[in-house]
Every structure is written in structure tokens, then in C-alpha cells.
Scaffold this motif. Structure first.
Motif, PDB file in Angstrom:
ATOM      1  N   SER A  56      -8.940 -27.757   5.126  1.00  0.00           N
ATOM      2  CA  SER A  56      -8.137 -26.920   4.230  1.00  0.00           C
ATOM      3  C   SER A  56      -8.860 -26.617   2.917  1.00  0.00           C
ATOM      4  N   ALA A  57      -9.620 -27.574   2.407  1.00  0.00           N
ATOM      5  CA  ALA A  57     -10.329 -27.338   1.145  1.00  0.00           C
ATOM      6  C   ALA A  57     -11.366 -26.226   1.316  1.00  0.00           C
ATOM      7  N   ILE A  58     -12.101 -26.280   2.412  1.00  0.00           N
ATOM      8  CA  ILE A  58     -13.084 -25.226   2.671  1.00  0.00           C
ATOM      9  C   ILE A  58     -12.386 -23.879   2.827  1.00  0.00           C
ATOM     10  N   GLN A  59     -11.298 -23.859   3.566  1.00  0.00           N
ATOM     11  CA  GLN A  59     -10.576 -22.607   3.795  1.00  0.00           C
ATOM     12  C   GLN A  59     -10.060 -22.029   2.491  1.00  0.00           C
ATOM     13  N   ASP A  60      -9.491 -22.877   1.641  1.00  0.00           N
ATOM     14  CA  ASP A  60      -8.966 -22.403   0.361  1.00  0.00           C
ATOM     15  C   ASP A  60     -10.073 -21.812  -0.504  1.00  0.00           C
ATOM     16  N   ASP A  61     -11.203 -22.487  -0.558  1.00  0.00           N
ATOM     17  CA  ASP A  61     -12.308 -22.001  -1.388  1.00  0.00           C
ATOM     18  C   ASP A  61     -12.893 -20.717  -0.820  1.00  0.00           C
ATOM     19  N   LEU A  62     -12.977 -20.637   0.484  1.00  0.00           N
ATOM     20  CA  LEU A  62     -13.486 -19.436   1.142  1.00  0.00           C
ATOM     21  C   LEU A  62     -12.609 -18.230   0.829  1.00  0.00           C
ATOM     22  N   VAL A  63     -11.305 -18.418   0.921  1.00  0.00           N
ATOM     23  CA  VAL A  63     -10.370 -17.320   0.651  1.00  0.00           C
ATOM     24  C   VAL A  63     -10.444 -16.891  -0.814  1.00  0.00           C
ATOM     25  N   TYR A  64     -10.489 -17.871  -1.706  1.00  0.00           N
ATOM     26  CA  TYR A  64     -10.537 -17.545  -3.140  1.00  0.00           C
ATOM     27  C   TYR A  64     -11.804 -16.754  -3.476  1.00  0.00           C
ATOM     28  N   LEU A  65     -12.933 -17.229  -3.002  1.00  0.00           N
ATOM     29  CA  LEU A  65     -14.187 -16.546  -3.298  1.00  0.00           C
ATOM     30  C   LEU A  65     -14.225 -15.155  -2.682  1.00  0.00           C
ATOM     31  N   ALA A  66     -13.751 -15.049  -1.462  1.00  0.00           N
ATOM     32  CA  ALA A  66     -13.754 -13.749  -0.786  1.00  0.00           C
ATOM     33  C   ALA A  66     -12.902 -12.726  -1.526  1.00  0.00           C
ATOM     34  N   ALA A  67     -11.824 -13.188  -2.136  1.00  0.00           N
ATOM     35  CA  ALA A  67     -10.959 -12.282  -2.901  1.00  0.00           C
ATOM     36  C   ALA A  67     -11.682 -11.697  -4.101  1.00  0.00           C
ATOM     37  N   HIS A  68     -12.761 -12.363  -4.520  1.00  0.00           N
ATOM     38  CA  HIS A  68     -13.560 -11.880  -5.648  1.00  0.00           C
ATOM     39  C   HIS A  68     -14.907 -11.326  -5.180  1.00  0.00           C
ATOM     40  N   GLY A  69     -15.031 -11.097  -3.880  1.00  0.00           N
ATOM     41  CA  GLY A  69     -16.259 -10.519  -3.361  1.00  0.00           C
ATOM     42  C   GLY A  69     -17.421 -11.492  -3.311  1.00  0.00           C
ATOM     43  N   LYS A  70     -17.127 -12.784  -3.269  1.00  0.00           N
ATOM     44  CA  LYS A  70     -18.173 -13.807  -3.277  1.00  0.00           C
ATOM     45  C   LYS A  70     -18.156 -14.625  -1.984  1.00  0.00           C
ATOM     46  N   LYS A  71     -19.278 -15.280  -1.718  1.00  0.00           N
ATOM     47  CA  LYS A  71     -19.451 -16.032  -0.482  1.00  0.00           C
ATOM     48  C   LYS A  71     -19.442 -17.532  -0.755  1.00  0.00           C
ATOM     49  N   LEU A  72     -19.267 -18.300   0.317  1.00  0.00           N
ATOM     50  CA  LEU A  72     -19.258 -19.760   0.222  1.00  0.00           C
ATOM     51  C   LEU A  72     -20.419 -20.336   1.027  1.00  0.00           C
ATOM     52  N   PHE A  73     -21.164 -21.237   0.386  1.00  0.00           N
ATOM     53  CA  PHE A  73     -22.214 -21.999   1.047  1.00  0.00           C
ATOM     54  C   PHE A  73     -21.802 -23.466   0.986  1.00  0.00           C
ATOM     55  N   VAL A  74     -21.609 -24.063   2.139  1.00  0.00           N
ATOM     56  CA  VAL A  74     -21.121 -25.444   2.232  1.00  0.00           C
ATOM     57  C   VAL A  74     -22.291 -26.421   2.195  1.00  0.00           C
ATOM     58  N   GLN A  75     -22.160 -27.472   1.397  1.00  0.00           N
ATOM     59  CA  GLN A  75     -23.078 -28.604   1.474  1.00  0.00           C
ATOM     60  C   GLN A  75     -22.294 -29.783   2.045  1.00  0.00           C
ATOM     61  N   LEU A  76     -22.761 -30.316   3.166  1.00  0.00           N
ATOM     62  CA  LEU A  76     -22.049 -31.381   3.865  1.00  0.00           C
ATOM     63  C   LEU A  76     -22.588 -32.735   3.400  1.00  0.00           C
ATOM     64  N   GLN A  77     -21.720 -33.541   2.817  1.00  0.00           N
ATOM     65  CA  GLN A  77     -22.133 -34.806   2.215  1.00  0.00           C
ATOM     66  C   GLN A  77     -21.953 -35.967   3.180  1.00  0.00           C
ATOM     67  N   ASP A  78     -23.063 -36.644   3.480  1.00  0.00           N
ATOM     68  CA  ASP A  78     -23.006 -37.891   4.229  1.00  0.00           C
ATOM     69  C   ASP A  78     -23.754 -39.003   3.506  1.00  0.00           C
ATOM     70  N   ALA A  79     -24.119 -38.749   2.259  1.00  0.00           N
ATOM     71  CA  ALA A  79     -24.782 -39.756   1.430  1.00  0.00           C
ATOM     72  C   ALA A  79     -24.219 -39.657   0.021  1.00  0.00           C
ATOM     73  N   SER A  80     -24.212 -40.779  -0.685  1.00  0.00           N
ATOM     74  CA  SER A  80     -23.689 -40.789  -2.049  1.00  0.00           C
ATOM     75  C   SER A  80     -24.649 -41.538  -2.962  1.00  0.00           C
ATOM     76  N   PHE A  81     -24.517 -41.238  -4.238  1.00  0.00           N
ATOM     77  CA  PHE A  81     -25.259 -41.969  -5.266  1.00  0.00           C
ATOM     78  C   PHE A  81     -24.266 -42.707  -6.153  1.00  0.00           C
ATOM     79  N   SER A  82     -23.241 -43.246  -5.505  1.00  0.00           N
ATOM     80  CA  SER A  82     -22.200 -44.015  -6.175  1.00  0.00           C
ATOM     81  C   SER A  82     -22.008 -45.326  -5.427  1.00  0.00           C
ATOM     82  N   GLN A  83     -22.024 -46.432  -6.128  1.00  0.00           N
ATOM     83  CA  GLN A  83     -21.812 -47.721  -5.488  1.00  0.00           C
ATOM     84  C   GLN A  83     -20.424 -47.816  -4.864  1.00  0.00           C
ATOM     85  N   ALA A  84     -19.465 -47.083  -5.427  1.00  0.00           N
ATOM     86  CA  ALA A  84     -18.074 -47.210  -4.999  1.00  0.00           C
ATOM     87  C   ALA A  84     -17.695 -46.270  -3.868  1.00  0.00           C
ATOM     88  N   PHE A  85     -18.500 -45.227  -3.625  1.00  0.00           N
ATOM     89  CA  PHE A  85     -18.076 -44.182  -2.690  1.00  0.00           C
ATOM     90  C   PHE A  85     -18.920 -44.179  -1.423  1.00  0.00           C
TER      91      PHE A  85
END
Length: 350
Positions: A97-126
């Protein structure tokens, strides 16, 4: 870490590089160190190009709302990071849903979405993977990352574990079924990780290199239409040009073979580390697949991984752009939304 080669090996490496770089053979690690000076005359406004320029927001999705990129014709859209944990809250149950929401919002302004898929963190807690992966079935699912000083700095999915690879491929397939051809592209995080066989006995550089290729095949299979890209900056077990095991070069060759683009974080043109790894790979190759480079935190002032504000600094955006366009020949640039440099330096040049 200090690295040594025997004198004979050093001479051989120097002669090999010397055959293609002229007098740089005596210092092959510095062969590109002064290249940026060629572009020192670059100025604002930025030269016309065929590069797709995106603004990188990391996980700060809300920042795209009413952002200046929406009104700038030269900026193609937003690059946003979504974690594996976020997208697969339970095994086989996906929430896009987050990707879909951002895609729709950007498209409404004529902009595109490039997804970065996170499987690594630089946080001890996450830990950026779903809870079900943190089990014996997946050998814990993640491994701790450590700094050179031995400090815990985050976690990375066990990309070399076949069971983890299978679940990652399932995620990619689900994402592709939903968004291929709808999003501009999807990139995987950087290949550099703070893991060795001493910190995780299941790990080896060879297994890691193979595991990345397994993931890239799954990525391209899931997204035959949208751009796909792997950030390939450094590989464990080698340090170029002296310790060359073929891991990084092999990944760039594999990307070209399979149609997966290659990129890297950190456009820093004065550091030998970056120059001898990802930047060298881009410059020296002849690619039909897309290339991308990210201007991340600190890069606007010639360093990395810093949020410090330098009021009295030179605007190096024109040099960053010229270097990326003419030396690296990239197709994508991802400009970090770092204050005050994004608006002060980049927008003023667009």
C-alpha cells in the motif's frame, strides 16, 4: 585495513594497468585520482543531458508531499526506500500500500517512482526482514554488520543463504506482478557489507558473490519491463586494484549479461576507494544496461555519511554532474534530499 602484495605481484599488476593507462602504471590505484579536474570548469546551469534525475528520500516518504521536485521539469521523480519487513509483514502476505500510495501521488504530479528495496540496515535496532526469517529455518535470516573497528552498525539479510534467496525471489515476483511497467525502476541496496567468515561462519565471499547473482536473476525475471538495478560498490574479499578476485567485475559482467543495470551509492570523485571500484567499473565498461549513481549524504561537500552543515562551501554540483555524465556515462542520477544542499546547490543549478 592495510593490504599488502608481494613485489612481483605488484609489478605485474602495475604492468597490466600500465598497458591501458599510460604512465599511471607506477601508481595504478591513483590512475583516476585527478580526472575530476577535467570537469572543474563546469558551472550552473547544468548542461543538457539524457540522464533521468531522481530525488532520493530514503524512508522519509512523507517528504515527497509538496516537495520542490514536483514543480521542476528536469527532475523525473522520487526514489524511495521500502524495507522487506514493511512489504511482507507475514510470510507470503504482502502489503504494498505504501508503494501504491506514493506511485499515485507522484503520478498525479507527472512524476515517476523508483523503488529501493531495503534488506540491510545501518541501525543496531532495526532488522529489515520479516520476523519469520529470524528463525532456525533461515539460519537466523540476518547477520550483524560491523565497522572496521568492530562496532555493531546494523544488519543484512543472508543473501548467500538459499532459503533466504527463495523468499526474496517470492517477494520480487509479487512486486513485479503488481508494479512492473508501472514504476520507473527498482534497485537493490549496495553490495558492500560488514561481514566476514569470522563474524558469521556461514558466510564466504564466494557464496556471497553467487548469492547476489541468484538474486539478480530473480529480479530481472520479476521485472522484465521496468528498470532494475543493483548497487554494486564493493565486494567482500577483494580490494581493487591490488586484490582482484573478480567478484565486482564479475557482477558488472553478469548484470550486462542478464539485463540488470548497475549503480552505486556515493559519487565521490576524490577517493581512491570509490574510484577504483564502482566508478572504475562504470567508466571502463561498455554497457547496454542502465548505469546509475547516487549523490548521498555528504556527497554534496565531497565526503560521505555525514549530515553536517558547511555554510561556506563550494557548490560542486556542476562537477558531480559533469563527472557522472561524461566520465561515468550514467543513465540515472539519484540526488539526496539533504538540507541545505539539495535546494541551495542542486535546485539553483537546474
Amino acid at each position: 585495513m592495510t593490504r599488502f602484495l608481494a613485489p612481483v605481484a605488484l609489478l605485474a599488476a602495475g604492468m597490466l594497468l600500465g598497458s591501458t593507462t599510460g604512465h599511471a602504471w607506477d601508481k595504478p590505484s591513483e590512475r583516476y585520482l585527478d580526472v575530476h579536474k577535467t570537469y572543474s570548469g563546469a558551472s550552473c546551469p547544468l548542461e543538457a543531458d539524457q540522464i533521468a534525475h531522481f530525488v532520493y528520500f530514503a524512508r522519509d516518504r512523507d517528504a515527497i508531499h509538496d516537495h520542490p521536485l514536483l514543480k521542476n521539469e528536469r527532475l523525473a521523480g522520487a526514489q524511495i526506500m521500502y524495507s522487506w519487513r514493511q512489504l511482507e509483514p507475514a510470510r507470503g502476505r504482502y502489503d504494498f500500500s505504501a508503494i501504491q500510495d506514493d506511485l499515485v501521488y507522484l503520478a498525479a504530479h507527472g512524476k515517476k517512482l523508483f523503488v529501493q528495496l531495503q534488506d540491510a540496515s545501518f541501525s543496531q535496532a532495526f532488522k529489515p526482514v520479516p520476523n519469520y526469517l529470524l528463525t532456525l529455518q533461515f539460519d537466523g535470516g540476518v547477520s550483524p554488520q560491523f565497522t572496521d573497528e568492530g562496532r555493531l552498525e546494523g544488519w543484512v539479510a543472508k543473501r548467500w543463504n538459499s532459503a533466504v534467496q527463495d523468499r526474496f525471489a517470492a517477494l520480487l515476483a509479487a512486486l513485479g506482478a503488481e508494479f512492473d511497467g508501472e514504476i520507473e525502476g527498482l534497485n537493490l541496496q549496495e553490495t558492500a557489507i560488514g561481514i566476514t567468515a569470522r563474524t558469521d561462519a556461514s558466510f564466504s565471499p564466494e557464496k556471497y558473490a553467487h548469492g547476489l547473482k541468484v538474486n539478480l536473476r530473480a529480479l530481472k525475471s520479476a521485472f522484465p519491463t521496468s528498470t532494475v538495478m543493483q548497487y554494486a560498490n564493493f565486494m567482500p574479499g577483494e580490494w581493487l586494484p591490488w586484490e582482484n578476485k573478480g567478484y565486482l567485475r564479475g557482477l558488472y559482467d553478469f548484470g550486462e549479461e542478464t539485463g540488470v543495470g548497475l549503480g552505486a551509492p556515493d559519487l565521490i570523485y576524490t577517493r581512491k576507494g570509490q574510484l577504483n571500484h564502482a566508478l572504475a567499473m562504470m567508466h571502463e565498461g561498455n554497457y547496454t544496461t542502465p548505469l546509475g549513481i547516487a549523490v548521498q549524504d555528504g556527497n554534496y561537500i565531497g565526503t560521505t555519511n555525514t549530515l553536517k552543515v558547511v555554510d561556506d562551501h563550494e557548490n560542486i554540483v556542476p562537477v558531480l554532474h559533469a563527472f557522472a555524465k561524461d566520465f561515468l556515462k550514467v543513465d540515472y542520477m539519484f540526488w539526496g534530499n539533504q538540507k541545505p544542499y539539495f535546494e541551495q546547490d542542486l535546485l539553483s543549478c537546474l
